[in-house]
Design an enzyme around this catalytic site. Structure first.
Site, PDB file in Angstrom:
ATOM      1  CE  LYS A   1      23.430 -18.842  -3.120  1.00 12.51           C
ATOM      2  NZ  LYS A   1      23.273 -17.684  -2.209  1.00 12.51           N
TER       3      LYS A   1
ATOM      4  CE  LYS B   1      33.305 -19.857   2.003  1.00  9.52           C
ATOM      5  NZ  LYS B   1      32.526 -18.974   2.913  1.00  9.52           N
TER       6      LYS B   1
ATOM      7  CE  LYS C   1      29.938 -12.478   2.019  1.00  6.96           C
ATOM      8  NZ  LYS C   1      29.789 -13.916   2.331  1.00  6.96           N
TER       9      LYS C   1
ATOM     10  CB  THR D   1      27.449 -21.539   8.072  1.00  6.02           C
ATOM     11  OG1 THR D   1      26.748 -21.112   6.903  1.00  6.02           O
ATOM     12  CG2 THR D   1      28.902 -21.135   7.948  1.00  6.02           C
TER      13      THR D   1
ATOM     14  CB  SER E   1      23.097 -21.245  -0.352  1.00  7.41           C
ATOM     15  OG  SER E   1      22.868 -20.398   0.743  1.00  7.41           O
TER      16      SER E   1
END
Length: 417
Positions: free
Chosen positions: A70, A94, A106, A190, A350
């Protein structure tokens, strides 16, 4: 200093510091240092004038021991493979830190999206998405927006994938518009999470009066602006904010709703009427209680960390503090709430969006935000406990917590074949 090459060095240096506190074999630690796979694509995009231009994009999967990978997709001229490697690694930690079943990924395209028309942006997105089809699926890799991308970009991404497979697949990306399966609360997740984590830290240190806390925020994109809005709503005094062009400062506090409206109209916070213009570098040295770097990586380093006047640094961006900067801040007694904890709100919501899409059952906003706050608060308490138990700083404690979870999952699964 090449901040983007240094991002990967920073990620590895942070990992190595945390590894000293883990009872793992050298072989296992070495395995976790490497991305599982790296994908580079070069593709053409037709410009509005009929010409063709080549672009380069990347997608990196760091680790998938806990679940599908992710991570966001950024459009920036600063995108490099090393930067994407670092961001993917941070996404692994994370996700593990907040206990959600994802690995880290990413992606990015080397482009300034502001130089593209809407049609060119759509064509670039759809071609990049089609190049990633071999890698992505709701069960293997789920992209999301990041710097330079937004909900509309995710809508094009989702539609491209859906047209390719022949049916609608909302769960292929997160951060979509709500009309096609996006989640309530995702846009502000966020930035809101940064403030939730900041509040947990302040309360732990006995600071419970928001109106006595001055906050400075570097970066006024999705993360910084939403952090500013929520901090203002909570009663904190936001004294400085900045964007790519520079910043503004008012020691008496900024009217954040007015700043947001001004920036939306003008394209920048610069020249806001009731504030003094400052540079991004000056913002980092503003007298305040909490500094929130929410822009790019590598902003606090060996050359400027000694200038920071805040008592707390809460990282809204990924990798905004280099290891040298960390050492200086720690030596000065400044408490740093690390990125993999402070900005985890985005990946948490998410995850909620992905779960809702997979089940075709959607939650209201209050449920989303309540669950977000519960997960972040529990994660902060766990990190604080580990920091005190091992007598280490919060960043190392967060990394230890996350790396331990990933390492244990790898050992339980074993190595194939």
């Amino acid at each position: 200093m090449n901040l983007h090459l240094d991002a990967y060095k920073t990620a590895l240096a942070q990992f190595n510091r945390a590894a000293r506190y883990l009872d793992f074999s050298d072989d296992l630690l070495e395995y976790m240092r490497y991305p599982r796979r790296e994908f580079t694509v070069n593709f053409p995009v037709r410009r509005d004038d009929g010409s063709m231009e080549m672009f380069t994009g990347y997608r990196v999967h760091h680790n998938t021991a806990l679940g599908p990978s992710k991570g966001g997709i950024r459009y920036s001229t600063a995108v490099t493979l090393d930067e994407v490697r670092a961001l993917a690694m941070w996404m692994t930690w994370k996700s593990a830190l907040v206990n959600i079943p994802y690995g880290g990924a990413k992606g990015g395209v080397v482009v300034d999206p502001r130089t593209l028309s809407l049609g060119e942006l759509e064509r670039l997105t759809r071609r990049y998405a089609s190049e990633l089809i071999p890698l992505i699926s709701p069960h293997s890799d789920i992209p999301a927006p990041d710097m330079g991308t937004n909900a509309q970009v995710m809508a094009w991404f989702m539609d491209t994938y859906s047209m390719t497979v022949g049916y609608s697949v909302p769960a292929i990306v997160t951060g979509k518009p709500k009309t096609i399966g996006g989640s309530e609360g995702r846009t502000e997740a966020t930035g809101r999470g940064v403030v939730v984590t900041m509040t947990s830290c302040l309360h732990h240190h006995g600071e419970t009066a928001p109106d006595r806390i001055d906050v400075a925020i570097q970066g006024f994109g999705n993360v910084g602006s939403n952090a500013a809005i929520y901090a203002h709503e909570c009663g904190y005094r936001v004294v400085a904010v900045s964007d790519i062009d520079g910043g503004i400062y008012n020691p008496g506090g900024l009217d954040i709703p007015a700043v947001v409206a001004f920036a939306k109209e003008r394209g920048s916070v610069i020249d806001f009427p009731r504030a003094e213009n400052i540079t991004n570098e000056e913002l980092l040295a503003i007298p305040c209680d909490v500094l929130i770097p929410a822009a790019m990586e590598g902003q606090l380093h060996g050359d400027n960390a000694h200038k920071v006047k805040a008592r707390y640094v809460v990282e809204g961006a990924n990798g905004p503090t280099t290891p040298e900067g960390d050492d200086i801040l720690n030596d000065r007694g400044i408490i740093v709430v690390p990125d993999i904890l402070a900005n985890a709100g985005g990946v948490i919501v998410s995850y909620f969006e992905w779960v809702q899409d997979m089940q075709a059952f959607f939650w209201d906003k209050s449920a989303v935000l309540e669950r977000l706050e519960g997960i972040l608060t529990a994660a902060y308490e766990q990190v604080q406990h580990n920091a005190e138990e091992h007598n280490i700083d919060l960043r190392t404690a967060a990394q230890v917590t996350a790396i331990k979870r990933v390492g244990e999952a790898i050992m339980t699964r074993g190595f194939y074949p």
